[in-house]
Each structure stands twice: as C-alpha cells, then as structure tokens.
Design a protein around this motif. Sequence first.
Motif, PDB file in Angstrom:
ATOM      1  N   ASN A 157      -5.028  44.737 -28.860  1.00  0.00           N
ATOM      2  CA  ASN A 157      -5.261  43.491 -29.580  1.00  0.00           C
ATOM      3  C   ASN A 157      -3.912  42.951 -30.036  1.00  0.00           C
ATOM      4  O   ASN A 157      -3.373  43.377 -31.057  1.00  0.00           O
ATOM      5  CB  ASN A 157      -6.186  43.753 -30.775  1.00  0.00           C
ATOM      6  N   LYS A 160      -3.636  41.113 -33.542  1.00  0.00           N
ATOM      7  CA  LYS A 160      -3.752  42.057 -34.656  1.00  0.00           C
ATOM      8  C   LYS A 160      -2.509  42.934 -34.774  1.00  0.00           C
ATOM      9  O   LYS A 160      -2.106  43.306 -35.883  1.00  0.00           O
ATOM     10  CB  LYS A 160      -4.994  42.922 -34.487  1.00  0.00           C
ATOM     11  N   THR A 182      -4.463  36.110 -27.070  1.00  0.00           N
ATOM     12  CA  THR A 182      -5.861  36.532 -27.145  1.00  0.00           C
ATOM     13  C   THR A 182      -6.402  36.872 -25.765  1.00  0.00           C
ATOM     14  O   THR A 182      -6.999  37.940 -25.555  1.00  0.00           O
ATOM     15  CB  THR A 182      -6.720  35.438 -27.797  1.00  0.00           C
ATOM     16  N   SER A 185      -5.456  40.199 -24.300  1.00  0.00           N
ATOM     17  CA  SER A 185      -5.793  41.382 -25.091  1.00  0.00           C
ATOM     18  C   SER A 185      -7.043  42.051 -24.527  1.00  0.00           C
ATOM     19  O   SER A 185      -8.094  41.420 -24.426  1.00  0.00           O
ATOM     20  CB  SER A 185      -6.049  40.996 -26.554  1.00  0.00           C
ATOM     21  N   HIS A 187      -9.059  43.958 -25.941  1.00  0.00           N
ATOM     22  CA  HIS A 187     -10.135  43.859 -26.932  1.00  0.00           C
ATOM     23  C   HIS A 187     -10.953  42.588 -26.716  1.00  0.00           C
ATOM     24  O   HIS A 187     -12.193  42.610 -26.788  1.00  0.00           O
ATOM     25  CB  HIS A 187      -9.543  43.878 -28.344  1.00  0.00           C
ATOM     26  N   HIS A 188     -10.281  41.494 -26.444  1.00  0.00           N
ATOM     27  CA  HIS A 188     -10.969  40.219 -26.198  1.00  0.00           C
ATOM     28  C   HIS A 188     -11.768  40.290 -24.899  1.00  0.00           C
ATOM     29  O   HIS A 188     -12.929  39.854 -24.846  1.00  0.00           O
ATOM     30  CB  HIS A 188      -9.958  39.078 -26.134  1.00  0.00           C
ATOM     31  N   GLN A 217      -5.763  50.109 -33.575  1.00  0.00           N
ATOM     32  CA  GLN A 217      -5.835  49.509 -32.241  1.00  0.00           C
ATOM     33  C   GLN A 217      -6.848  50.254 -31.378  1.00  0.00           C
ATOM     34  O   GLN A 217      -7.639  49.648 -30.653  1.00  0.00           O
ATOM     35  CB  GLN A 217      -4.458  49.515 -31.577  1.00  0.00           C
TER      36      GLN A 217
END
Length: 262
Positions: A157, A160, A182, A185, A187-188, A217
């Motif tokens: 991320n 973050k 974003t 990432s 995570h996205h 993370q």
Amino acid sequence: MLIQAHHDISYMANHSARHKLDIYFPPISPATVPLVVYVHGGAWRTGDKSEFQKTAEGIIRASNYRLVVAVINYQLSTKDDTSVRHPSHLIDTMAAVRFLITDQSYPGRSIVDHSRVYLVGHSAGAHLSTLMTLCPHLGFEHMHHIQGVLGIGGIYNIPKLLKYNAGYSDFIDMAFSPSQFTEASPHHQAEKLHSQAQHVRFMIVNSSQDELVPSEQATDFASQLVNTGYSDITLIVRDLGGHDESLFNPKFWDIVVQFVFA
C-alpha cells in the motif's frame, strides 16, 4: 551435495544486464521439482541478483534438494535514468517469469515442473510479485502455472507507506508518478476477486524486527485478500531479523519450503 549455478541467462533478446537471471538447481533429481522465482527488493532503485546466491542455495538445501530457484534482475529507477518508471519493473518481472515457464533450453529446465511455479519476493520484489498476480489487464497469460506467491517485508500500500514515513517519497517518486500510487498498490488491486488468481495461495510474511517496512503493510494486505474472497491466505509476523537480514535466516528458508510443499 553441490548445487549447480548458472549465471547471466538472458530472458530478453536485448541481453541487457538488467534483463538477466541466475538459476540454481540440484545436480541430480529423480523427478521434476517446483520452481521458485525470487524477486529481489531494493526500493525499485537498487539490488542485484548476484546478492542472493546464499538465499537461493539456502532454500534448495532446506528443501532437501527438491527445488529449482531462479533469481531475476529487472530495470531499476535511478536518478541517472529517469525513463525507468512503473510499470517497467513489473513488465520485466513478467517477462522473466514467462521465459522460465516457456523457454525450452535454459540450464536446469529438464527438471522443472512448470505447473508448479512459486513467486517469492522481498520488499519491492514482494510488491512486484503480488501485483503481477492481481492485475489481469496486464495480459500475463501463464497464471495457471503460478501456484503461490510469498511476500516478505513487502510494500503493498504505497499511500499508506508514505504516511508511515514521508521520507520514502525519495525513492517512491523515482519509481511512480503520484497518479499511480493507488493503482500500483497490490492492496488496491486485491479489492477485486480476479478469476485468474483465485487458485493462487498467498503467504504474507513480515519480520517483527523489520526496521523499514511496518508489519501493518502485511496484516492489512492479508486481511484485504481474505475479505475479497481469496481462499488460501497465510499471514506470518514473527522475529526473523531486520529487513534485509531476514533473507539470510534459515528460518525464512524453512518458511519458503513449507509454503511450497504444504
């Protein structure tokens, strides 16, 4: 038992030093064995495959000589060459994995079971390994060969991470434009359940003593994978040493082996 090593195998026709890999394999194997592809870290700006021979050989010995390990290079984002930015590192990683799955002639190829390929990435390499798995629009056509992805000390991320340490913008801005933070990432990308990755097992590892990347993370990313519906997720947060030190810890090698043969 002596491990065979072959260095500087080109995975692209241009034969650039950044488009080469090293491969390590046991001298004798009665059957085909899984392939581990190790993707190094270094904040997308440093690192070289030559630094991880000990890691590759340690993983093979921990497996009782039942694995082949390839360590890849990819283009780096540096102040001297501002042309290399996302997704260049990702495209190179996919090209290396594609080569290892499809090429018929590289050393050790005869004992590789190409239906059992595992990506192991550290830090920025964990970012690349997970991102290529979660981005079907990139067109990697061999996902059915990828059985698992293990990330250690990974960056999942980017926004973050910048909140955790704004000073990291020094290297992140070299590798990504702000509009990509974003989208680039994992995570996205994990917010969607991608059919081509539903079979992939994920192991997300972070050392509790990692001084560079917070365990948050890893824990957040693992939670996102679970919440989205990916079915086989393992999270490990334990003391494996510092961010780079963990790669040379036999406990980490054992974790890799246990993941592959689970």
